[in-house]
Design an enzyme around this catalytic site. Structure first.
Site, short mmCIF file in Angstrom:
data_model
loop_
_atom_site.label_atom_id
_atom_site.label_comp_id
_atom_site.label_asym_id
_atom_site.label_seq_id
_atom_site.Cartn_x
_atom_site.Cartn_y
_atom_site.Cartn_z
N ASP A 100 0.86 -1.17 0.00
CA ASP A 100 0.00 0.00 0.00
C ASP A 100 0.91 1.22 0.00
O ASP A 100 1.75 1.37 0.88
CB ASP A 100 -0.85 -0.03 1.28
CG ASP A 100 -2.25 0.50 1.07
OD1 ASP A 100 -2.37 1.60 0.52
OD2 ASP A 100 -3.21 -0.19 1.46
N ASP A 202 -3.14 4.60 -2.29
CA ASP A 202 -4.23 5.13 -1.47
C ASP A 202 -4.76 6.43 -2.06
O ASP A 202 -3.99 7.30 -2.47
CB ASP A 202 -3.67 5.37 -0.05
CG ASP A 202 -4.74 5.64 0.97
OD1 ASP A 202 -5.57 4.74 1.22
OD2 ASP A 202 -4.76 6.76 1.54
N GLU A 265 -6.58 3.38 -5.85
CA GLU A 265 -7.84 3.42 -5.08
C GLU A 265 -8.61 4.66 -5.52
O GLU A 265 -8.15 5.79 -5.32
CB GLU A 265 -7.58 3.49 -3.58
CG GLU A 265 -8.88 3.36 -2.80
CD GLU A 265 -8.91 4.07 -1.45
OE1 GLU A 265 -9.80 3.76 -0.64
OE2 GLU A 265 -8.07 4.95 -1.20
N HIS A 326 -11.35 -3.05 3.40
CA HIS A 326 -11.30 -2.71 4.82
C HIS A 326 -12.04 -1.42 5.16
O HIS A 326 -12.00 -0.97 6.30
CB HIS A 326 -9.83 -2.58 5.24
CG HIS A 326 -9.15 -1.45 4.52
ND1 HIS A 326 -8.93 -1.48 3.15
CD2 HIS A 326 -8.69 -0.26 4.95
CE1 HIS A 326 -8.35 -0.35 2.79
NE2 HIS A 326 -8.18 0.41 3.86
N ASP A 327 -12.69 -0.81 4.16
CA ASP A 327 -13.43 0.42 4.41
C ASP A 327 -14.94 0.25 4.28
O ASP A 327 -15.69 1.18 4.56
CB ASP A 327 -12.99 1.51 3.41
CG ASP A 327 -11.55 1.95 3.61
OD1 ASP A 327 -11.11 2.01 4.77
OD2 ASP A 327 -10.87 2.22 2.60
C1 NOJ Z 1 -8.31 5.03 2.09
C2 NOJ Z 1 -8.01 3.88 2.98
O1 NOJ Z 1 -8.45 2.70 2.38
C3 NOJ Z 1 -8.68 4.16 4.30
O2 NOJ Z 1 -8.64 3.05 5.14
C4 NOJ Z 1 -8.00 5.35 4.91
O3 NOJ Z 1 -8.64 5.70 6.12
C5 NOJ Z 1 -8.03 6.55 3.97
N1 NOJ Z 1 -7.68 6.19 2.63
C6 NOJ Z 1 -7.05 7.59 4.41
O4 NOJ Z 1 -5.75 7.14 4.14
#
Ligand code: NOJ
Ligand code: MG
Length: 532
Positions: A100, A202, A265, A326-327
């Site tokens: 990442d 990210d 992402e 994970h989000d």
């Molecule tokens: C995206 C990530 O997937 C998330 O988990 C994170 O909180 C935010 N970006 C900030 O880095």
């Protein structure tokens, strides 16, 4: 057939959230040695690449997405030796390793930011985004943090605000500054030299902000109860045209090392997403396609989403699909346990690289977190409306021993209550489990080139039935998915649906010939094979 040579086109990706995969040192938090220990499991599953959420030195305000040393391993996860051992072991097993990369922001404890905030004339000042207060002392504009409140944090000592798209502990880097770019490209080279096979970048669509920092417009479609930052549209704060130049530069850095992958992402509508492949495909190899994360779970909606995505892809661009991360809430909770199996068949039979989220293959569900057990800063800042991400980050359920075999200590997040039954050991023994379905689907995808490289051809269907074909390399596979509870029956005469069932989501119909009618039970999906 599309060119499908590269490993990242053919392979299946698996996201590991390192804090929650396997603890090896008894501190209740997963670590690198734990991942090494579980590589054999990933081999039995059949995935080809692992993407690790951040493992770098971090105060963990956002669990590693706040980095204070881009080239250090956080002691919580282990040492650089542990990391090297993981890459070695993975590569020896034929698994690629994707890291990442978090270039949009650092931790506020990163030495770059510590220096930057020292004074207005510090040489690192311009590495971050500083603006004077409005005449009334307020923040420079109306931009909002995704984690609640203004995106601007006032710095008393120097009398300016700095910008943070996420937590105040995550100041955004200034990507218009060439020195910042050079520094992050060096970070990429550091890991590429260590042998990593690529990066998931990210919030890549956030990197460049409007040069004039104009106010964002209000969002007329804001829905009460949604996160507060959605009250404005991020017109000037994200997805700026200049970002594609940056991504092309990242690609060049990566390409100098040969066959590596760049994943972005990006949460944007399909038509905006496509720009992230870059001009002449000079951008991300795989701009993450999150369309299924928020898709209404109805056959016609999914059919439309696939069509829109397939149609929008630029020539030569390779597709990809994601069911969980994970989000976002666990897929098994979004669509239910039965449809989670149909979703698995969808993910692994669509055209494009699939990314699995750890635990989805055992049907892990969203775990309820008690108010005093909340760890996620998003939930802490914006409580009570369901934005919390802890529930999809709970420990992997390996077996029926205490803490599900994840750790000898109390885990950092609770283990799901159903772990005694829902765990890898138990589901491996259960011939018809979702885990064995995932394994069978992955084997099927490896055995039938058409599933990887074949065309995607929608087939007209009604009601809860989703139908499509993948063809090429001398075979036609038809995928029939019943997204509803009721049985579906379809006359197959003259429809080209004849053939034999290669796999059912129920794992009990292999080899059954189809002629006359195709009968699907509620929540059943099948792959039908036929040679040309
Ligand atoms: C995206 C990530 O997937 C998330 O988990 C994170 O909180 C935010 N970006 C900030 O880095
Ligand atoms: Mg540990």
């Amino acid at each position: 057939m599309a060119e499908s040579g590269a490993w990242w086109r053919q392979g299946i990706f698996y996201q590991i959230y390192p804090r929650s995969f396997q603890d090896s040192d008894g501190d209740g938090v997963g670590d690198l040695a734990g991942i090494v220990h579980r590589l054999p499991y990933l081999l039995t599953l059949g995935v080809d690449a692992i993407w690790l959420s951040p493992i770098f030195t971090s105060p963990m305000a956002d669990f590693g997405y706040d980095i204070s040393d881009y080239t250090g391993i956080d002691p919580l996860f282990g040492t650089m030796e542990d990391f090297d051992a993981l890459v070695r072991a993975a590569h020896e097993s034929g698994l690629k390793v994707i890291l990442d990369l978090v270039p949009n922001h650092t931790s506020d404890r990163h030495p770059w930011f510590v220096e930057a905030r020292r004074s207005r004339d510090n040489p690192r000042r311009d590495w971050y985004i500083w603006r004077d207060p409005k005449p009334d002392g307020g923040p420079p504009n109306n931009w909002l943090s995704e984690f609640g409140g203004s995106a601007w944090q006032y710095d008393q000592a120097t009398g300016q605000y700095y910008y943070h798209a996420f937590l105040a502990q995550q100041p955004d880097l200034n990507w218009r500054n060439p020195a910042v770019r050079a520094a992050v490209y060096d970070v990429m080279r550091f890991w590429l030299r260590k042998g990593v096979d690529g990066f998931r970048v990210d919030v890549i669509w956030h990197l460049i902000k409007d040069a004039e920092f104009r106010d964002n417009p209000a969002n007329p479609g804001y829905i009460e109860g949604r996160p507060p930052h959605e009250r404005i549209l991020p017109r000037h704060s994200t997805d700026q045209p200049e970002v594609h130049q940056v991504i092309a530069e990242m690609r060049k850095v990566l390409d100098a090392f040969g066959d590596r992958v760049l994943i972005g992402e990006i949460y944007l509508p399909i038509e905006r997403l496509m720009a992230y492949y870059g001009k002449d495909l000079s951008g991300a190899h795989l701009p993450f396609n999150f369309a299924l994360l928020s898709a209404p779970w109805h056959a016609r909606d999914i059919e439309r989403i696939i069509a829109e995505y397939e149609t929008a892809l630029p020539p030569g661009a390779w597709p990809n699909w994601v069911l969980g991360n994970h989000d976002r809430p666990r897929v098994a909770s979004r669509v239910g346990a039965e449809q989670a199996r149909v979703a698995a068949m969808l993910l692994l039979t669509l055209r494009g690289t699939p990314t699995l989220y750890y635990g989805d293959e055992i049907g892990m569900r969203q775990v309820a977190i008690a108010p005093d057990g909340v760890r996620d800063p998003f939930e802490k800042n914006v409580p009570g409306i369901g934005v919390g991400r802890d529930g999809c980050r709970t420990p992997m359920q390996w077996n029926a021993t205490p803490n599900a075999g994840f750790s000898t200590a109390a885990p950092w997040l609770p283990v799901a209550e159903d772990f005694m039954h829902e765990n890898v050991v138990n589901l491996t023994a259960d011939k018809r489990s979702i885990l064995n379905l995932y394994r069978a689907l992955i084997r099927l995808r490896k055995r039938h080139v058409a599933l990887v490289a074949g065309h995607y051809r929608p087939v007209a269907a009604e009601g809860d039935l989703l139908l499509y074909r993948r063809d090429g390399e001398g075979e036609i596979l038809t995928i029939a998915l019943n997204l509803g509870d009721d049985p579906v029956s379809l006359a197959t005469e003259g429809s080209g649906l004849e053939g034999q069932i290669l796999l059912s989501t129920h794992l009990d119909r292999d080899g059954e010939p189809i002629h006359g009618t195709l009968d699907l039970r509620g929540n059943e999906g099948v792959v039908i094979g036929r040679s040309l």
